[in-house]
Design a protein around this motif. Structure first.
Motif, PDB file in Angstrom:
ATOM      1  N   LYS A 125      -8.977   1.575   7.764  1.00  0.00           N
ATOM      2  CA  LYS A 125      -9.532   2.924   7.808  1.00  0.00           C
ATOM      3  C   LYS A 125      -9.710   3.540   6.424  1.00  0.00           C
ATOM      4  N   LEU A 126      -9.165   2.916   5.400  1.00  0.00           N
ATOM      5  CA  LEU A 126      -9.460   3.381   4.039  1.00  0.00           C
ATOM      6  C   LEU A 126     -10.960   3.299   3.773  1.00  0.00           C
ATOM      7  N   LEU A 127     -11.607   2.313   4.393  1.00  0.00           N
ATOM      8  CA  LEU A 127     -13.042   2.107   4.189  1.00  0.00           C
ATOM      9  C   LEU A 127     -13.883   3.241   4.781  1.00  0.00           C
ATOM     10  N   LEU A 128     -13.278   4.037   5.659  1.00  0.00           N
ATOM     11  CA  LEU A 128     -13.995   5.166   6.245  1.00  0.00           C
ATOM     12  C   LEU A 128     -14.121   6.333   5.257  1.00  0.00           C
ATOM     13  N   SER A 129     -13.210   6.386   4.295  1.00  0.00           N
ATOM     14  CA  SER A 129     -13.203   7.541   3.395  1.00  0.00           C
ATOM     15  C   SER A 129     -13.334   7.190   1.917  1.00  0.00           C
TER      16      SER A 129
ATOM     17  N   LEU B  51       1.172   6.053   5.958  1.00  0.00           N
ATOM     18  CA  LEU B  51       1.042   5.383   4.667  1.00  0.00           C
ATOM     19  C   LEU B  51      -0.372   5.510   4.108  1.00  0.00           C
ATOM     20  N   ARG B  52      -1.389   5.440   4.989  1.00  0.00           N
ATOM     21  CA  ARG B  52      -2.769   5.566   4.530  1.00  0.00           C
ATOM     22  C   ARG B  52      -3.012   6.926   3.883  1.00  0.00           C
ATOM     23  N   LEU B  53      -2.427   7.964   4.419  1.00  0.00           N
ATOM     24  CA  LEU B  53      -2.606   9.290   3.833  1.00  0.00           C
ATOM     25  C   LEU B  53      -2.064   9.332   2.401  1.00  0.00           C
ATOM     26  N   GLU B  54      -0.921   8.701   2.185  1.00  0.00           N
ATOM     27  CA  GLU B  54      -0.347   8.620   0.831  1.00  0.00           C
ATOM     28  C   GLU B  54      -1.252   7.805  -0.097  1.00  0.00           C
ATOM     29  N   ILE B  55      -1.759   6.688   0.412  1.00  0.00           N
ATOM     30  CA  ILE B  55      -2.630   5.815  -0.377  1.00  0.00           C
ATOM     31  C   ILE B  55      -3.913   6.548  -0.753  1.00  0.00           C
ATOM     32  N   GLU B  56      -4.532   7.204   0.214  1.00  0.00           N
ATOM     33  CA  GLU B  56      -5.763   7.953  -0.048  1.00  0.00           C
ATOM     34  C   GLU B  56      -5.535   9.019  -1.116  1.00  0.00           C
ATOM     35  N   LYS B  57      -4.439   9.742  -0.996  1.00  0.00           N
ATOM     36  CA  LYS B  57      -4.119  10.805  -1.957  1.00  0.00           C
ATOM     37  C   LYS B  57      -4.013  10.225  -3.367  1.00  0.00           C
ATOM     38  N   SER B  58      -3.316   9.120  -3.497  1.00  0.00           N
ATOM     39  CA  SER B  58      -3.140   8.496  -4.808  1.00  0.00           C
ATOM     40  C   SER B  58      -4.467   7.992  -5.369  1.00  0.00           C
ATOM     41  N   LEU B  59      -5.250   7.306  -4.542  1.00  0.00           N
ATOM     42  CA  LEU B  59      -6.527   6.765  -5.006  1.00  0.00           C
ATOM     43  C   LEU B  59      -7.517   7.871  -5.367  1.00  0.00           C
ATOM     44  N   ARG B  60      -7.526   8.938  -4.597  1.00  0.00           N
ATOM     45  CA  ARG B  60      -8.433  10.059  -4.881  1.00  0.00           C
ATOM     46  C   ARG B  60      -8.082  10.763  -6.196  1.00  0.00           C
TER      47      ARG B  60
ATOM     48  N   ASP C  71     -14.742   4.187  -1.129  1.00  0.00           N
ATOM     49  CA  ASP C  71     -15.596   3.058  -1.457  1.00  0.00           C
ATOM     50  C   ASP C  71     -14.748   1.798  -1.663  1.00  0.00           C
ATOM     51  N   PHE C  72     -15.199   0.677  -1.087  1.00  0.00           N
ATOM     52  CA  PHE C  72     -14.441  -0.573  -1.190  1.00  0.00           C
ATOM     53  C   PHE C  72     -14.174  -0.965  -2.642  1.00  0.00           C
ATOM     54  N   ASN C  73     -15.189  -0.836  -3.496  1.00  0.00           N
ATOM     55  CA  ASN C  73     -14.999  -1.211  -4.904  1.00  0.00           C
ATOM     56  C   ASN C  73     -13.964  -0.331  -5.587  1.00  0.00           C
ATOM     57  N   ASN C  74     -13.908   0.938  -5.204  1.00  0.00           N
ATOM     58  CA  ASN C  74     -12.885   1.838  -5.737  1.00  0.00           C
ATOM     59  C   ASN C  74     -11.496   1.379  -5.298  1.00  0.00           C
ATOM     60  N   ILE C  75     -11.370   1.054  -4.034  1.00  0.00           N
ATOM     61  CA  ILE C  75     -10.082   0.577  -3.508  1.00  0.00           C
ATOM     62  C   ILE C  75      -9.677  -0.699  -4.230  1.00  0.00           C
TER      63      ILE C  75
END
Length: 97
Positions: free
Chosen positions: A56-60, A21-30, A62-66
């Motif tokens: 682990k989203l915080l590893l890749s 799920l994190r991979l999907e979330i990262e892709k969308s946010l990026r 920015d918190f404010n972006n998330i």
């Protein structure tokens, strides 16, 4: 993008699922997307799942972006506490590094 966690199960606990799920979330946010985390029907999540999916989203990213590009919906108190604890714990680890 909306992730309906309740369609996956009422109890979410594995790192493998959180990773997927994190991979999907990262892709969308990026790509500039907005993500809705809908926890309707979810009773609990494990610390491991929360860390892999959210911490682990915080590893890749920015918190404010998330924070500005996502929101939580239909989270019960236990789910909120687990996610909050996990994010604080991961942020603390990053601050120490």
């Amino acid at each position: 993008m909306q992730i309906d966690f309740g369609n996956i199960g009422s109890s979410l606990g594995t790192r493998a699922l959180g990773h997927e799920l994190r991979l999907e979330i990262e892709k969308s946010l990026r790509s500039g997307g907005f993500v809705v985390f809908n926890f309707e029907g979810v009773q609990l999540i494990s610390h491991s799942f929360a860390d892999e999916c959210f911490g682990k989203l915080l590893l890749s990213l920015d918190f404010n972006n998330i924070k500005s590009n996502s929101t939580f919906k239909n989270t019960n108190d236990l789910v909120k506490k687990t996610i909050s604890f996990t994010l604080k714990e991961r942020a603390s680890q990053l601050a120490e590094a």
